[in-house]
Scaffold this motif. Structure first.
Motif, short mmCIF file in Angstrom:
data_model
loop_
_atom_site.label_atom_id
_atom_site.label_comp_id
_atom_site.label_asym_id
_atom_site.label_seq_id
_atom_site.Cartn_x
_atom_site.Cartn_y
_atom_site.Cartn_z
N PHE A 214 0.79 -1.23 0.00
CA PHE A 214 0.00 0.00 0.00
C PHE A 214 0.82 1.28 0.00
N TYR A 215 2.11 1.17 0.36
CA TYR A 215 2.94 2.37 0.44
C TYR A 215 4.26 2.23 -0.31
N GLY A 216 4.43 1.12 -1.03
CA GLY A 216 5.59 0.97 -1.90
C GLY A 216 6.91 0.83 -1.19
N GLU A 217 6.91 0.40 0.09
CA GLU A 217 8.16 0.27 0.84
C GLU A 217 8.70 -1.15 0.68
N PRO A 218 9.86 -1.33 0.03
CA PRO A 218 10.36 -2.68 -0.24
C PRO A 218 10.60 -3.52 1.02
N MET A 219 11.18 -2.92 2.05
CA MET A 219 11.41 -3.66 3.29
C MET A 219 11.29 -2.69 4.46
N ALA A 220 10.13 -2.71 5.08
CA ALA A 220 9.83 -1.72 6.13
C ALA A 220 10.34 -2.13 7.50
N GLY A 221 10.64 -3.42 7.71
CA GLY A 221 11.04 -3.86 9.04
C GLY A 221 11.98 -5.03 8.99
N TYR A 222 12.65 -5.26 10.11
CA TYR A 222 13.71 -6.28 10.18
C TYR A 222 13.58 -7.07 11.47
N SER A 223 14.19 -8.27 11.45
CA SER A 223 14.19 -9.14 12.62
C SER A 223 15.55 -9.83 12.75
N ILE A 224 15.68 -10.63 13.80
CA ILE A 224 16.92 -11.37 14.04
C ILE A 224 16.56 -12.80 14.43
N PRO A 225 17.50 -13.74 14.31
CA PRO A 225 17.24 -15.09 14.80
C PRO A 225 16.95 -15.07 16.30
N ALA A 226 15.95 -15.84 16.71
CA ALA A 226 15.56 -15.85 18.11
C ALA A 226 15.00 -17.22 18.48
N ALA A 227 15.24 -17.61 19.72
CA ALA A 227 14.74 -18.89 20.22
C ALA A 227 13.33 -18.74 20.77
N GLU A 228 12.57 -19.83 20.74
CA GLU A 228 11.32 -19.89 21.49
C GLU A 228 11.46 -21.02 22.51
N HIS A 229 10.48 -21.12 23.40
CA HIS A 229 10.61 -22.11 24.47
C HIS A 229 10.75 -23.53 23.93
N SER A 230 10.02 -23.86 22.87
CA SER A 230 10.08 -25.25 22.39
C SER A 230 11.46 -25.62 21.86
N ASP A 263 14.27 -18.27 30.29
CA ASP A 263 13.56 -18.49 31.55
C ASP A 263 12.65 -19.72 31.49
N SER A 264 12.95 -20.65 30.62
CA SER A 264 12.12 -21.86 30.57
C SER A 264 12.13 -22.58 31.92
N TYR A 265 13.21 -22.43 32.66
CA TYR A 265 13.32 -23.06 33.98
C TYR A 265 13.63 -22.01 35.05
N ARG A 293 16.41 -13.07 26.81
CA ARG A 293 15.00 -12.70 26.94
C ARG A 293 14.36 -13.34 28.16
N PRO A 294 14.03 -12.55 29.18
CA PRO A 294 13.15 -13.04 30.25
C PRO A 294 11.73 -13.15 29.69
N ASP A 295 10.90 -14.00 30.31
CA ASP A 295 9.55 -14.16 29.77
C ASP A 295 8.51 -14.45 30.84
#
Length: 472
Positions: A214-230, A263-265, A293-295
């Motif tokens: 809708f606004y023609g922005e090729p890449m508006a945001g970024y992320s990084i590798p991250a773990a989840e609890h599983s 903080d899984s444990y 990351r605390p959770d």
């Protein structure tokens, strides 16, 4: 599922009967959108262009009219079949309306007109009201963009006091975690895109794609590798350190970041023993930055304890403002995050000498879902109608709630060139268009025509929107 994309059916049921309810002789109507107050005293205007492109850019067809006619016949409402057929035949299915709005990204005080909608065909005077349901959903991207912008103001204040690199840090300090917490993919797209007006960090893929669409922005945001609890707990409690080491080996690269939920444990044990002893040398040798990351738990207390333990393990340097900056590690808090807890956490850690650089935030439901139309008290109201050739004021003034008083007359918004203040003003009856109004000395028009008779007149880029919100 084609019926879900039929513009004529994107309305409230009772709207189908409203063309019969206006006074005889009505041939034009004028509506406006405003925030009537709310949590914040200013709003970041954003998202109208997305609505216009998504819904009004495709002409209405006779097939759409057929489907709507058949639906309302069974649904129990009258239907203006002749009126819609006329729009298809005379206007090629393009809606005869003029929409004016403040530029997207503008930061405007509440109680001011943000959008005006007026009919341009005497036989389609009923059309602006019919589209209220669709157009008032503008409240959602405006409210999310406003909330995100207000949080940005908070974080900026702490960075300006404690950081040597405000410009480099601020765009990534609030990360959108909200995709799973919203009611639909469309909400993720619209809300996620609205957050990106203010920040560059997101895990809401739909929001990035919407900014492109809708606004023609090729890449508006970024992320990084991250773990989840599983991905951590699947290793088992006895191999928690191995799970963390696996993250380092795959993703910790010189100059890069890797986020690991810890903080899984027992997060305090994880920092003291696993990160602070077993894996400390590997973290340092990787050349990357570990983001812990605390959770769970009380966000203010947990962050304070974690930052203290990380300092004990990895040490710190002091920046030019005398605040401590952790070596090799950072924190991201994504649990229990809202505007109030962000301020409380930053107040706590900076009060004990840590720079705001040390922490980022992830906000989910509180960013994209825990808002509604009343957060900023949005309304779309009729303020004028032309009846028997004369413009008359249309307004409501309920004795039971002065907060619901509506404005009257044809309206436009002007802005003071020097002071940046805004004022909603009437358009004299002798002027055909708002653009014909000559503002008083020192003032200028603050609205532009963005849509007219089926055509998008103004197409803002995402860069335009972001730059304007920064000036607000």
């Amino acid at each position: 599922m084609r019926h879900l994309h039929n513009l004529i059916l994107n309305t409230d049921s009772y709207k189908a009967s409203h063309w019969l309810q206006y006074p005889p002789g009505t041939d034009r109507t004028f509506f406006y959108v405003e925030s009537r107050g709310g949590v914040y005293d200013r709003t970041v205007f954003f998202g109208l262009q997305a609505i216009l492109k998504a819904w009004l850019s495709r002409p209405v067809t006779h097939a759409d009219v057929d489907e709507a006619r058949d639906f309302f016949a069974i649904h129990g409402e009258p239907f203006n079949e002749a009126g819609w057929r006329r729009i298809v035949d005379l206007h090629g299915g393009r809606l005869p309306m003029r929409i004016r709005a403040v530029p997207e990204g503008a930061v405007v005080p509440t109680h001011q007109a943000l959008v005006t909608i007026e009919s341009t065909d005497p036989e389609a005077f009923w059309l602006p009201s019919y589209l209220e349901t669709l157009l008032l959903r503008l409240w959602y991207p405006v409210t999310v963009a406003t909330l995100s912008w207000q949080v940005k103001r908070t974080i900026r204040g702490f960075l300006e006091r404690t950081s040597d690199d405000v410009a480099g840090q601020l765009p990534f300090k609030l990360h959108d975690f909200g995709a799973r917490g919203v009611s639909s993919a469309e909400s993720a797209a619209i809300g996620g895109m609205a957050h990106l007006v203010n920040f560059l960090g997101t895990d809401t893929v739909q929001g990035v794609l919407a900014a492109r669409e809708f606004y023609g922005e090729p890449m508006a945001g970024y992320s990084i590798p991250a773990a989840e609890h599983s991905t951590i707990t699947s290793w088992g409690r006895d191999r928690e350190a191995d799970a963390y080491r696996n993250m380092l080996r795959h993703f910790a690269k010189p100059g890069g970041l890797v986020a690991v939920v810890s903080d899984s444990y027992d997060i305090f044990h994880a920092i003291r023993e696993h990160w602070g002893k077993t894996l400390r040398d590997e973290v340092i040798a990787s050349g990357g930055t570990l983001v812990v990351r605390p959770d769970s738990g009380d966000p203010v207390e947990v962050v304070h304890q974690c930052i203290t333990l990380l300092d004990e393990a990895f040490g710190h340097t002091k920046n030019g403002k005398g605040y401590r900056l952790l070596n090799h590690v950072r924190l991201i808090q994504g649990d229990g995050v809202n505007p109030d807890s962000i301020r409380a956490i930053l107040e706590r850690i900076t009060s004990v000498g840590y720079a705001a650089d040390n922490i980022a935030f992830g906000m989910g439901g509180a960013l994209l879902q825990k808002v509604d139309r009343d957060t900023q008290k949005f309304a779309l109201k009729c303020s004028a109608a032309r009846i028997d050739g004369q413009w008359v004021d249309v307004f409501k003034a309920p004795v039971t709630d002065a907060g619901k008083f509506s404005q009257r007359g044809r309206l436009t918004l002007i802005r003071h060139r020097e002071y940046g203040t805004y004022k909603t003003v009437p358009i004299p009856a002798n002027l055909e268009r708002a653009e014909d109004l000559v503002p008083e000395h020192g003032w200028e028009h603050a609205m532009e025509t963005v849509w007219e008779n089926g055509e998008l007149v103004k197409d803002w880029s995402f860069a335009d929107v972001r730059a304007r919100s920064e000036l607000g």
